[in-house]
Motif scaffolding. Structure first.
Motif, PDB file in Angstrom:
ATOM      1  N   ILE A 199       1.057  -1.247   0.085  1.00 54.96           N
ATOM      2  CA  ILE A 199       0.069   0.036  -0.482  1.00 54.96           C
ATOM      3  C   ILE A 199       0.550   1.299   0.000  1.00 54.96           C
ATOM      4  CG2 ILE A 199      -1.785   1.165   1.220  1.00 54.96           C
ATOM      5  CD1 ILE A 199      -2.860  -1.667   0.205  1.00 54.96           C
ATOM      6  N   ALA A 252       1.485   2.253  -3.121  1.00 53.50           N
ATOM      7  CA  ALA A 252       1.041   2.381  -4.616  1.00 53.50           C
ATOM      8  C   ALA A 252       0.930   3.088  -5.082  1.00 53.50           C
ATOM      9  CB  ALA A 252      -0.809   2.292  -3.338  1.00 53.50           C
ATOM     10  N   LYS A 253      -0.401   3.460  -5.873  1.00 56.21           N
ATOM     11  CA  LYS A 253      -0.036   5.249  -7.617  1.00 56.21           C
ATOM     12  C   LYS A 253      -0.911   5.942  -6.851  1.00 56.21           C
ATOM     13  CE  LYS A 253      -0.544   6.598 -11.950  1.00 56.21           C
ATOM     14  NZ  LYS A 253      -1.254   7.945 -11.479  1.00 56.21           N
TER      15      LYS A 253
END
Length: 222
Positions: free
Chosen positions: A65, A68-69
């Motif tokens: 997480i 994450a982008k």
């Protein structure tokens, strides 16, 4: 948003109305994250799933997480961390987790091999000696045999659990995240199994032979 709603020369009343309106909007948008119960219970896990919220139950699930982008974009937007800095911190965190758990697993194996196992064999020998001595004296050793058989069963479970933990902890992967998943899926369950059977041995082995602090000593005695 409040500054925009109130304007440069807004009154206290206008600020009050704007604040209430903003709070109402915010609560409607984010009320699904509010939970008044215990977030560590299975009740919350089920409720989070019902609300469509993410639920990371352990470190290994949570590690991805961080990079994450949407989180990378968030940190970049506000100049907190670049993607390279975030990737670096993520890598270090995962490696730290792996190394700590490997040390814990190897320490557990060492304690089991060098302390618990010798004590267990001594206790098993004592039980076998009791059976042999009773029968040599012409007595019936049914109860002693039953005790020995019961202890031997626990010992078999112990040796099996020890072998499984040794095998799991000896398996290494070059990819830190892959190794972390291996620890989650193989090593930690093996450690849990090992702990259960050692706890059981503690209740069987003669107190003078047991090499580790017992729960009674740690929790009751001063």
């Amino acid at each position: 948003e409040l500054e925009k709603a109130v304007g440069r020369n807004g009154s206290a009343a206008k600020l009050q109305l704007a604040a209430v309106s903003l709070l109402q909007k915010t609560l409607k948008q984010h009320k699904r994250v509010i939970f008044q119960g215990d977030n560590y219970t299975t009740e919350w896990h089920k409720e989070a799933a019902r609300r469509g919220l993410p639920m990371m139950k352990d470190s290994v699930e949570a590690f991805p997480i961080l990079t994450a982008k949407k989180n990378v974009d968030l940190f970049r937007k506000y100049g907190v961390l670049s993607k390279v800095e975030l990737d670096s911190r993520s890598h270090i965190t995962i490696e730290k987790f792996v190394k700590q758990l490997v040390i814990e697993a190897e320490t557990m194996v060492a304690l089991a091999r060098t302390q618990v196992l010798p004590a267990a064999y001594k206790h098993q020998t004592m039980l076998a000696g009791t059976v042999a001595a009773t029968e040599a004296a012409g007595g019936k050793a049914a109860d002693a045999k039953a005790t020995l058989d019961e202890f031997t069963t626990v010992m078999n479970r112990f040796r099996k659990a020890l072998g499984a933990l040794e095998k799991a902890s000896a398996h290494h992967l070059d990819d830190p995240m892959g190794h972390a998943r291996h620890i989650k899926d193989k090593v930690r369950p093996a450690m849990a199994d090992m702990r259960v059977v050692i706890d059981q041995l503690e209740t069987h082995i003669e107190a003078g032979l047991w090499p580790l602090p017992t729960y009674r000593e740690m929790l009751v005695l001063k």
